[in-house]
Design an enzyme around this catalytic site. Structure first.
Site, mmCIF file in Angstrom:
data_model
loop_
_atom_site.group_PDB
_atom_site.id
_atom_site.type_symbol
_atom_site.label_atom_id
_atom_site.label_comp_id
_atom_site.label_asym_id
_atom_site.label_seq_id
_atom_site.Cartn_x
_atom_site.Cartn_y
_atom_site.Cartn_z
ATOM 1 N N ASP A 143 -8.193 3.770 1.099
ATOM 2 C CA ASP A 143 -7.258 4.229 2.140
ATOM 3 C C ASP A 143 -8.052 4.708 3.370
ATOM 4 O OD1 ASP A 143 -5.372 5.498 3.664
ATOM 5 O OD2 ASP A 143 -4.503 6.649 2.012
ATOM 6 N N CYS A 163 -1.377 0.697 7.425
ATOM 7 C CA CYS A 163 -2.813 0.363 7.546
ATOM 8 C C CYS A 163 -3.192 -0.855 6.687
ATOM 9 C CB CYS A 163 -3.696 1.552 7.165
ATOM 10 S SG CYS A 163 -3.463 3.019 8.194
ATOM 11 N N ARG A 164 -3.324 -0.633 5.375
ATOM 12 C CA ARG A 164 -3.917 -1.694 4.535
ATOM 13 C C ARG A 164 -3.018 -2.905 4.325
ATOM 14 N NH1 ARG A 164 -5.096 2.268 -0.255
ATOM 15 N NH2 ARG A 164 -3.215 3.145 0.694
ATOM 16 N N SER A 165 -1.777 -2.701 3.879
ATOM 17 C CA SER A 165 -0.957 -3.886 3.563
ATOM 18 C C SER A 165 -0.554 -4.695 4.809
ATOM 19 C CB SER A 165 0.257 -3.534 2.693
ATOM 20 O OG SER A 165 1.133 -2.647 3.329
ATOM 21 N N ASN A 190 2.309 1.432 4.390
ATOM 22 C CA ASN A 190 2.613 0.154 5.069
ATOM 23 C C ASN A 190 2.321 0.220 6.565
ATOM 24 O OD1 ASN A 190 5.479 -2.063 5.619
ATOM 25 N ND2 ASN A 190 3.387 -2.624 5.153
ATOM 26 N N CYS A 244 0.868 -1.182 0.000
ATOM 27 C CA CYS A 244 0.000 0.000 0.000
ATOM 28 C C CYS A 244 0.901 1.226 0.000
ATOM 29 C CB CYS A 244 -0.971 -0.028 1.179
ATOM 30 S SG CYS A 244 -0.180 -0.025 2.803
HETATM 31 P P1 4NP Z 1 -1.757 2.806 4.143
HETATM 32 O O1 4NP Z 1 -2.416 4.131 4.742
HETATM 33 O O2 4NP Z 1 -1.210 3.160 2.788
HETATM 34 O O3 4NP Z 1 -2.923 1.868 4.066
HETATM 35 O O4 4NP Z 1 -0.691 2.378 5.129
HETATM 36 C C1 4NP Z 1 -1.769 5.367 4.818
HETATM 37 C C2 4NP Z 1 -0.871 5.607 5.818
HETATM 38 C C3 4NP Z 1 -0.257 6.837 5.925
HETATM 39 C C4 4NP Z 1 -0.547 7.827 5.007
HETATM 40 C C5 4NP Z 1 -1.451 7.575 3.991
HETATM 41 C C6 4NP Z 1 -2.055 6.331 3.898
HETATM 42 N N1 4NP Z 1 0.061 9.110 5.125
HETATM 43 O O5 4NP Z 1 -0.276 9.997 4.329
HETATM 44 O O6 4NP Z 1 0.920 9.308 6.009
#
Ligand code: 4NP
Length: 152
Positions: A122, A12-14, A10, A7
């Site tokens: 997201d 939340c989703r992945s 790294n 993702c």
């Molecule tokens: P992820 O979520 O891609 O599912 O881990 C996010 C985590 C952090 C951010 C965006 C999405 N950020 O903008 O910091």
């Protein structure tokens, strides 16, 4: 079989996908090598987002011990499958993929899952419902991945 979920951050989703597939592989008693990474470098070394970890824990899955890392060119030689969580992640991975990299790269929900989504949205800037949706989508798609690709 080596599987990498990717993702943006790294956190939340992945890492949730990693925990879900690990949990399901244990239930099905199949041996998979599972990891996750982010296309961005912002959160390198951090633990999963506490909202993701809590939502996973409430469904009986642990995200303990996970630590964010950035995806690398070498991953395309190391893994059999690289699954992107959304289209932007997929495009970034496609740009990074070396011509002779052996990993099969795809948008995870375009190949697996029976719910009406082709991306894992997201959840970072939203409320708790977003984290539940991430789990719903990933439980469904990871189960289908096991059924289609892992079980004999
Ligand atoms: P992820 O979520 O891609 O599912 O881990 C996010 C985590 C952090 C951010 C965006 C999405 N950020 O903008 O910091």
């Amino acid at each position: 079989m080596k599987i990498l979920f990717v993702c943006l951050g790294n956190i939340c989703r992945s890492p949730t996908a990693e925990a879900v597939l690990r949990h399901l592989s244990s239930l099905h008693e199949v041996d998979l090598d599972i990891d996750s990474a982010g296309t961005a470098a912002y959160h390198i070394g951090k633990s999963p987002d506490t909202r993701s970890a809590q939502a996973a824990k409430a469904r009986g899955m642990s995200m303990q011990g996970q630590s964010a890392r950035q995806v690398s060119v070498n991953d395309f030689y190391e893994f059999d499958f690289i699954f992107a969580m959304d289209k932007a992640n997929y495009d970034n991975l496609l740009a990074l993929k070396p011509p002779n990299g052996s990993a099969h790269l795809s948008l995870f929900l375009s190949e697996y899952g029976q719910l009406n989504y082709d991306e894992v949205p997201d959840p970072y800037y939203g409320g708790d419902q977003g984290f539940e949706l991430v789990l719903d989508l990933l439980e469904d798609a990871c189960e289908q991945f096991i059924q289609k690709k892992v079980l004999p």
